[in-house]
Write a protein that holds these residues in place. Sequence first.
Motif, PDB file in Angstrom:
ATOM      1  N   ASP A   1      21.012 -18.011  -8.584  1.00  0.00           N
ATOM      2  CA  ASP A   1      20.124 -19.107  -8.941  1.00  0.00           C
ATOM      3  C   ASP A   1      20.580 -19.692 -10.268  1.00  0.00           C
ATOM      4  OD1 ASP A   1      17.838 -17.926 -11.149  1.00  0.00           O
ATOM      5  OD2 ASP A   1      19.098 -16.497 -10.056  1.00  0.00           O
ATOM      6  N   PHE A   2      20.433 -21.001 -10.414  1.00  0.00           N
ATOM      7  CA  PHE A   2      20.965 -21.672 -11.596  1.00  0.00           C
ATOM      8  C   PHE A   2      20.305 -21.189 -12.878  1.00  0.00           C
ATOM      9  CE2 PHE A   2      21.176 -25.072 -14.733  1.00  0.00           C
ATOM     10  CZ  PHE A   2      22.544 -25.300 -14.771  1.00  0.00           C
ATOM     11  N   ALA A   3      18.995 -20.960 -12.858  1.00  0.00           N
ATOM     12  CA  ALA A   3      18.299 -20.521 -14.071  1.00  0.00           C
ATOM     13  C   ALA A   3      18.857 -19.189 -14.563  1.00  0.00           C
ATOM     14  CB  ALA A   3      16.797 -20.402 -13.811  1.00  0.00           C
ATOM     15  N   GLY A   4      19.068 -18.267 -13.630  1.00  0.00           N
ATOM     16  CA  GLY A   4      19.638 -16.987 -14.022  1.00  0.00           C
ATOM     17  C   GLY A   4      21.063 -17.121 -14.509  1.00  0.00           C
ATOM     18  N   PHE A   5      21.838 -17.955 -13.845  1.00  0.00           N
ATOM     19  CA  PHE A   5      23.219 -18.202 -14.271  1.00  0.00           C
ATOM     20  C   PHE A   5      23.252 -18.809 -15.663  1.00  0.00           C
ATOM     21  CE2 PHE A   5      26.484 -21.565 -14.610  1.00  0.00           C
ATOM     22  CZ  PHE A   5      27.614 -20.758 -14.674  1.00  0.00           C
TER      23      PHE A   5
END
Length: 230
Positions: free
Chosen positions: A6-10
């Motif tokens: 997921d982008f937020a985690g990345f």
Amino acid sequence: MTARRDFAGFFAYAYSGVLAQAIMLCGDRADAEDATQEAFVEAYRVWDRIAEYDVPEAWVRRVMVQRLWKVYRRRKTGQERLLQLPVPVQAGPEQTAEAREVLRLLATLPPRQRITLALFCLEGWSQQEIAAALRMTRGGVAANVAKARQTLREALGMAADEVTGREPLVAGMGTGWLGGFGAPRVGVGQDRLVGVLLDTQSWVRAAVETDPQLVERARAAVADRLREDR
């Protein structure tokens, strides 16, 4: 990387490392933050595609380099003003003094020398890869890297064939912190200058990470950029 698809985690995982590299490339935190945020904006737009990459942050770093180069390619001299960074809690006074001295010396290099040196020694890009990304000749890249290495070695009192046997500048964050960012293909464990540069970059990353709100502020800035582009 499966847990960070997921982008937020990345973003939370990768932002501080990309920012530290940008600071090493240009020596100006504001310019580094601008280029890093722009790179993550572009990553968000194509996330469905690059999320499948083995190392999506490599794509982000390449975009960041291109953004910085647009700003710096016309400059003839380096950024000689003092880079203001907090002291990492893991670093002692001697380690901090050494990191700041290396950053000061990097600031005296012409932009072409600094950016080619950083890409070659810290990121492990080949001369051909640097030439393609910066629209330089391979010979021009080689000459700039050689000049930068000679200048720094002389300033740091290093012999050309000196081997590193040094401790990292920040406890627990020596050359191994690069991890998923990719180990350079030149000189680690052989070339002392490469070790010094890697340790300085780890000090920079630890310094920016002393700010607990770093990622949240950057996340908000990226969101603002995305809204402005709609």
